[in-house]
Design an enzyme around this catalytic site. Sequence first.
Site, PDB file in Angstrom:
ATOM      1  N   ILE A  16       0.856  -1.200   0.000  1.00 26.19           N
ATOM      2  CA  ILE A  16       0.000   0.000   0.000  1.00 26.19           C
ATOM      3  C   ILE A  16       0.887   1.243   0.000  1.00 26.19           C
ATOM      4  O   ILE A  16       1.707   1.424   0.912  1.00 26.19           O
ATOM      5  CB  ILE A  16      -0.921   0.032   1.246  1.00 26.19           C
ATOM      6  CG1 ILE A  16      -1.761  -1.248   1.337  1.00 26.19           C
ATOM      7  CG2 ILE A  16      -1.817   1.268   1.219  1.00 26.19           C
ATOM      8  CD1 ILE A  16      -2.567  -1.371   2.624  1.00 26.19           C
ATOM      9  N   ASP A  76       9.307   7.828  -1.045  1.00 19.67           N
ATOM     10  CA  ASP A  76       8.625   8.902  -1.762  1.00 19.67           C
ATOM     11  C   ASP A  76       8.386   8.372  -3.178  1.00 19.67           C
ATOM     12  O   ASP A  76       9.348   8.151  -3.927  1.00 19.67           O
ATOM     13  CB  ASP A  76       9.541  10.140  -1.776  1.00 19.67           C
ATOM     14  CG  ASP A  76       8.922  11.314  -2.508  1.00 19.67           C
ATOM     15  OD1 ASP A  76       7.984  11.109  -3.308  1.00 19.67           O
ATOM     16  OD2 ASP A  76       9.382  12.442  -2.288  1.00 19.67           O
ATOM     17  N   ASN A 103      -2.226   4.254  -3.686  1.00 24.86           N
ATOM     18  CA  ASN A 103      -3.098   5.199  -2.976  1.00 24.86           C
ATOM     19  C   ASN A 103      -2.442   6.561  -2.742  1.00 24.86           C
ATOM     20  O   ASN A 103      -3.135   7.558  -2.575  1.00 24.86           O
ATOM     21  CB  ASN A 103      -3.498   4.557  -1.636  1.00 24.86           C
ATOM     22  CG  ASN A 103      -4.097   5.533  -0.664  1.00 24.86           C
ATOM     23  OD1 ASN A 103      -5.225   5.985  -0.841  1.00 24.86           O
ATOM     24  ND2 ASN A 103      -3.329   5.907   0.363  1.00 24.86           N
ATOM     25  N   TYR A 169      -5.174  19.052 -10.094  1.00 25.07           N
ATOM     26  CA  TYR A 169      -5.560  17.799  -9.419  1.00 25.07           C
ATOM     27  C   TYR A 169      -6.480  16.969 -10.309  1.00 25.07           C
ATOM     28  O   TYR A 169      -6.287  15.754 -10.455  1.00 25.07           O
ATOM     29  CB  TYR A 169      -6.235  18.117  -8.073  1.00 25.07           C
ATOM     30  CG  TYR A 169      -6.649  16.877  -7.307  1.00 25.07           C
ATOM     31  CD1 TYR A 169      -5.699  15.975  -6.848  1.00 25.07           C
ATOM     32  CD2 TYR A 169      -8.002  16.613  -7.038  1.00 25.07           C
ATOM     33  CE1 TYR A 169      -6.070  14.821  -6.145  1.00 25.07           C
ATOM     34  CE2 TYR A 169      -8.384  15.479  -6.336  1.00 25.07           C
ATOM     35  CZ  TYR A 169      -7.413  14.586  -5.889  1.00 25.07           C
ATOM     36  OH  TYR A 169      -7.781  13.457  -5.199  1.00 25.07           O
ATOM     37  N   LYS A 173      -5.925  13.151 -11.844  1.00 28.77           N
ATOM     38  CA  LYS A 173      -6.823  12.011 -11.598  1.00 28.77           C
ATOM     39  C   LYS A 173      -7.480  11.531 -12.898  1.00 28.77           C
ATOM     40  O   LYS A 173      -7.798  10.350 -13.016  1.00 28.77           O
ATOM     41  CB  LYS A 173      -7.868  12.370 -10.529  1.00 28.77           C
ATOM     42  CG  LYS A 173      -7.261  12.498  -9.114  1.00 28.77           C
ATOM     43  CD  LYS A 173      -6.658  11.184  -8.616  1.00 28.77           C
ATOM     44  CE  LYS A 173      -6.168  11.260  -7.174  1.00 28.77           C
ATOM     45  NZ  LYS A 173      -5.570   9.995  -6.698  1.00 28.77           N
ATOM     46  N   VAL A 202     -13.931  12.452   1.363  1.00 24.00           N
ATOM     47  CA  VAL A 202     -13.484  11.606   2.483  1.00 24.00           C
ATOM     48  C   VAL A 202     -12.735  12.504   3.459  1.00 24.00           C
ATOM     49  O   VAL A 202     -11.773  13.179   3.051  1.00 24.00           O
ATOM     50  CB  VAL A 202     -12.520  10.491   2.003  1.00 24.00           C
ATOM     51  CG1 VAL A 202     -12.307   9.468   3.105  1.00 24.00           C
ATOM     52  CG2 VAL A 202     -13.013   9.829   0.720  1.00 24.00           C
TER      53      VAL A 202
HETATM   54  N1  LIG Z   1      -9.949  12.542   0.863  1.00 22.31           N
HETATM   55  C1  LIG Z   1     -10.676  12.697  -0.229  1.00 22.31           C
HETATM   56  O1  LIG Z   1     -11.696  13.415  -0.256  1.00 22.31           O
HETATM   57  C2  LIG Z   1     -10.278  11.956  -1.491  1.00 22.31           C
HETATM   58  C3  LIG Z   1     -11.223  11.904  -2.522  1.00 22.31           C
HETATM   59  C4  LIG Z   1     -10.886  11.234  -3.692  1.00 22.31           C
HETATM   60  C5  LIG Z   1      -9.640  10.657  -3.818  1.00 22.31           C
HETATM   61  N2  LIG Z   1      -8.730  10.746  -2.790  1.00 22.31           N
HETATM   62  C6  LIG Z   1      -7.410  10.119  -3.002  1.00 22.31           C
HETATM   63  O2  LIG Z   1      -7.189   9.174  -1.984  1.00 22.31           O
HETATM   64  C7  LIG Z   1      -5.777   8.989  -1.820  1.00 22.31           C
HETATM   65  C8  LIG Z   1      -5.456   9.016  -0.334  1.00 22.31           C
HETATM   66  O3  LIG Z   1      -5.783  10.299   0.187  1.00 22.31           O
HETATM   67  P1  LIG Z   1      -6.347  10.516   1.663  1.00 22.31           P
HETATM   68  O4  LIG Z   1      -7.693  11.123   1.535  1.00 22.31           O
HETATM   69  O5  LIG Z   1      -6.198   9.300   2.485  1.00 22.31           O
HETATM   70  O6  LIG Z   1      -5.364  11.688   2.143  1.00 22.31           O
HETATM   71  P2  LIG Z   1      -4.205  11.723   3.255  1.00 22.31           P
HETATM   72  O7  LIG Z   1      -4.752  11.367   4.590  1.00 22.31           O
HETATM   73  O8  LIG Z   1      -3.554  13.053   3.082  1.00 22.31           O
HETATM   74  O9  LIG Z   1      -3.218  10.567   2.776  1.00 22.31           O
HETATM   75  C9  LIG Z   1      -2.355  10.720   1.671  1.00 22.31           C
HETATM   76  C10 LIG Z   1      -1.267   9.675   1.773  1.00 22.31           C
HETATM   77  O10 LIG Z   1      -0.394   9.789   0.630  1.00 22.31           O
HETATM   78  C11 LIG Z   1       0.940   9.808   1.095  1.00 22.31           C
HETATM   79  N3  LIG Z   1       1.791  10.498   0.128  1.00 22.31           N
HETATM   80  C12 LIG Z   1       1.612  11.735  -0.393  1.00 22.31           C
HETATM   81  N4  LIG Z   1       2.612  12.019  -1.242  1.00 22.31           N
HETATM   82  C13 LIG Z   1       3.431  10.932  -1.258  1.00 22.31           C
HETATM   83  C14 LIG Z   1       4.635  10.615  -1.936  1.00 22.31           C
HETATM   84  N5  LIG Z   1       5.229  11.473  -2.779  1.00 22.31           N
HETATM   85  N6  LIG Z   1       5.210   9.400  -1.724  1.00 22.31           N
HETATM   86  C15 LIG Z   1       4.635   8.529  -0.871  1.00 22.31           C
HETATM   87  N7  LIG Z   1       3.505   8.765  -0.202  1.00 22.31           N
HETATM   88  C16 LIG Z   1       2.911   9.962  -0.390  1.00 22.31           C
HETATM   89  C17 LIG Z   1       0.876  10.465   2.461  1.00 22.31           C
HETATM   90  O11 LIG Z   1       1.957  10.036   3.287  1.00 22.31           O
HETATM   91  P3  LIG Z   1       3.288  10.854   3.621  1.00 22.31           P
HETATM   92  O12 LIG Z   1       2.908  12.290   3.754  1.00 22.31           O
HETATM   93  O13 LIG Z   1       3.741  10.208   4.897  1.00 22.31           O
HETATM   94  O14 LIG Z   1       4.202  10.551   2.479  1.00 22.31           O
HETATM   95  C18 LIG Z   1      -0.416   9.860   3.012  1.00 22.31           C
HETATM   96  O15 LIG Z   1      -0.160   8.589   3.576  1.00 22.31           O
HETATM   97  C19 LIG Z   1      -5.104  10.076  -2.652  1.00 22.31           C
HETATM   98  O16 LIG Z   1      -4.661   9.516  -3.869  1.00 22.31           O
HETATM   99  C20 LIG Z   1      -6.233  11.067  -2.910  1.00 22.31           C
HETATM  100  O17 LIG Z   1      -6.051  11.787  -4.094  1.00 22.31           O
HETATM  101  C21 LIG Z   1      -9.022  11.377  -1.636  1.00 22.31           C
END
Ligand SMILES: NC(=O)c1ccc[n+]([C@@H]2O[C@H](COP(=O)([O-])OP(=O)(O)OC[C@H]3O[C@@H](n4cnc5c(N)ncnc54)[C@H](OP(=O)(O)O)[C@@H]3O)[C@@H](O)[C@H]2O)c1
Length: 270
Positions: A16, A76, A103, A169, A173, A202
Amino acid sequence: MSVFNASRLLGKTVLITGASSGIGAATAVLFAKAGTNILLLARREDALKSVQQACVAAHKASGLKEGGEFAPIQLDVSDKAAVAALWSKVPGSLRQVDILVNNAGYVVGREHVGDIDEAVIEGMFATNVLGLIGMTQLLVRDFKARKSGHIINIGSVAGREPYVGGSIYTATKHAVNAFTASMMRELVDTPIRVTEIQPGMVETEFSIVRFRGDTSTAKSVYAGLEPLTGEDIAEEIVWAASRPPHVNIAEVLVFPVQQASATIVHRGPL
Ligand SMILES: NC(=O)c1ccc[n+]([C@@H]2O[C@H](COP(=O)([O-])OP(=O)(O)OC[C@H]3O[C@@H](n4cnc5c(N)ncnc54)[C@H](OP(=O)(O)O)[C@@H]3O)[C@@H](O)[C@H]2O)c1
């Protein structure tokens, strides 16, 4: 007895990305409950270690003998050299990955075209698009050689609908959507499965990152409605992964009940 049969996941190994918070962390804990081993990848090591502990506790509570190995790996996904060297950091017992959950991803800002910082544009593409593609290239070679595997990409409603203040963004996507759909077509003559989960709103660290740490503006995104949680999306991911081998869940669009599109939401009582 559970109606939701996850027994096909017993002893599988899941990788993951973005496992340190939100959807990725919740997905790790649910996979742990289902008796899998997990490679937990993200940039923040301390947060990954907390998720690892939560996985250990969830696996213990499940009473399952299978699975239970959880390895946090700082990575990263936008760092091409680090992705290429990933296997050197993976414990030997976890080198045969069965399920890849791409993810890791984020958005920063709501600026309009013309006012967007170049570093912000490049960062989002490097992680959301090139990072996801890089991880997929690395794993799919192995999946093809072994004639098995499942790639689950986290897209978004933003990959279906553009919106004002989301040009970069939504472009990333949409790219995830096109890449995933093309790959599914390419792999149709293999047992490898390809899934895209497209969440709506979310409540995770997502909006805090978008608004550069401004937690009150981030909170206001969800005012007057009940958003999805990371656990809600984790259920969709683990459900898709645990279908029989001949079933491929191609796309899942998931909204909170008070959301009907990227921009149509109902705030107030139902
Ligand atoms: N929340 C929403 O409303 C929503 C809606 C649609 C889609 N999504 C998608 O769902 C996914 C997860 O987002 P989330 O809502 O769970 O947000 P989140 O809580 O901010 O989690 C994002 C995760 O991505 C990691 N990450 C970011 N940049 C990275 C990099 N360069 N290398 C490795 N890890 C990286 C972060 O970890 P570190 O900072 O520790 O690296 C964190 O674990 C994303 O792809 C987002 O676009 C979210």
